[in-house]
Scaffold this motif. Sequence first.
Motif, PDB file in Angstrom:
ATOM      1  N   GLY A 159       0.781  -1.260   0.055  1.00 22.05           N
ATOM      2  CA  GLY A 159      -0.211  -0.107  -0.106  1.00 22.05           C
ATOM      3  C   GLY A 159       0.875   1.229  -0.055  1.00 22.05           C
ATOM      4  O   GLY A 159       0.419   2.393  -0.227  1.00 22.05           O
ATOM      5  N   GLN A 176       2.539   3.090   2.442  1.00 21.91           N
ATOM      6  CA  GLN A 176       1.769   4.244   3.215  1.00 21.91           C
ATOM      7  C   GLN A 176       2.870   4.903   4.130  1.00 21.91           C
ATOM      8  O   GLN A 176       2.545   6.041   4.599  1.00 21.91           O
ATOM      9  N   THR A 200      -3.147  -1.341   5.830  1.00 21.69           N
ATOM     10  CA  THR A 200      -2.134  -1.995   5.332  1.00 21.69           C
ATOM     11  C   THR A 200      -2.321  -3.691   5.916  1.00 21.69           C
ATOM     12  O   THR A 200      -1.669  -4.295   5.088  1.00 21.69           O
TER      13      THR A 200
END
Length: 485
Positions: A284, A286, A333
């Motif tokens: 993801g 992030q 996540t």
Amino acid sequence: METDVLVIGAGPTGLMLAAELGLAGVRARVLERRAETSNLTRAFAVHARTLELLDARGLADQLLPRGIPVREIAPAPGATVDLGELDTRFPMILIAPQSGTERILERRVDELGVPIVRGAEVTGLRQDADRVVVDLADGSEESASWVVGCDGAHSAIRGLVDVPFTGAEYETHILLADVRLTDPPAEAMFAETGPSGAVIVVPFGDGWFRAIAWDREREQVPLDVPLPMDEMRDAFRRIAGTDFGMSEQRWSTRFLSERRQAARYRVGRVLLAGDAAHVHSPLGGQGMNTGIGDAMNLGWKLASAVRGTAPPWLVDTYATERHRVGAQVLALTDTFNNLVLGYSPVRQFLQRQAVRLIVRAGPARRLIVGRLSGIGISYPGGHGTHPWTGRRAPDVACGPQRLYEVLRDGRFVLVDATVAGALAGEIDASLPVTTVRARPTPQRPDAMLVRPDGYVAWAGDDESDIAARLRHGVARWCLGPARVG
């Protein structure tokens, strides 16, 4: 030398925070344990909201040429989402090595006159009601009104203020290698999953590629065992069916991914940000984005506290707002990690089918993309506030400029789209508020007071008492007298 804020750590979070403090005229110093600038790149994905935040400081256009835009994502195998749906100047994920982002931020810090002291390892910390003193490994000490730990997942600052870092480790180790490929994938960011795990290929843009593998067959290999190229080739061939002609390897390592969050982001005059406050699966992309968001949220609040113009509650809003965001990122996540690397084939199948159905539904798809891109991040507005309070401010046209261009000096911006257009006269000229005009539209409020980090502090619609409500909103956030017009 008198210092207002010591920033511990010169990664993306620390550099962004130092730049924000420097912009506000705060006397800040960055202490970095490493003696040399790191050439290790972990993060690649720069999401849309992070690009907006960088744009709000004039940095996004410097980063865009260094990266490769990705305009579609697959939150689960077989489920593709078009990022063109995002209402932003940056409907993409920019694939740009972290080292390039850090160079841009470091140049910004240097331009603003904030010193970076390398080889400065913090070994002790004590604080009272007014100051924080840190001890360094060389026997010296430094003090400041505030200290912010941006020193990574193994944060010394977090340990010194005794904040629990709760969570767990993921079972499958991550294999990382920088390689050359004779037959690279056509996609800007290739990803494939299989029964043995998952692999990703990300280009550096200079002929080298980052190969990433989660290989269940090798997950018990100790982290200190060298990672030869043959092992990475084997993982790619089993999981993706090809190794893309890996022909040379200049660096490799095994990495243990964790999902953890600091129980508190503030202890007295010490705050935590970035990986020191939260770590999670890299799926993801992030990590760096969340850290830059932390820095943008904290910077203007801490500067206001240093200047003595902050309401008593202002710095605490950093912890409440960003701890909530950190928890949301961990949940997101962790979901991605289970979708890609879950051990139950039945559960994986059901989850992937659910995601495929979700991305076909407009509202649910927009929610997922908003969370992933950061565009959908908002902060609680509080009881009785306008529905737009706490939301991300869109980049509206304000005369010859865009809102995010007006934000570049780090001040509040009042966007006045009322019919009369006379709200500027309601704000004392001594306050850090710039007023701009915008066209009215049913899609947004008639007036927005936008925080320096691009979120709506106050909003109102064009009614008879809007001036009084604006004065109240300005007084609340800017701690100064709002002139009665």
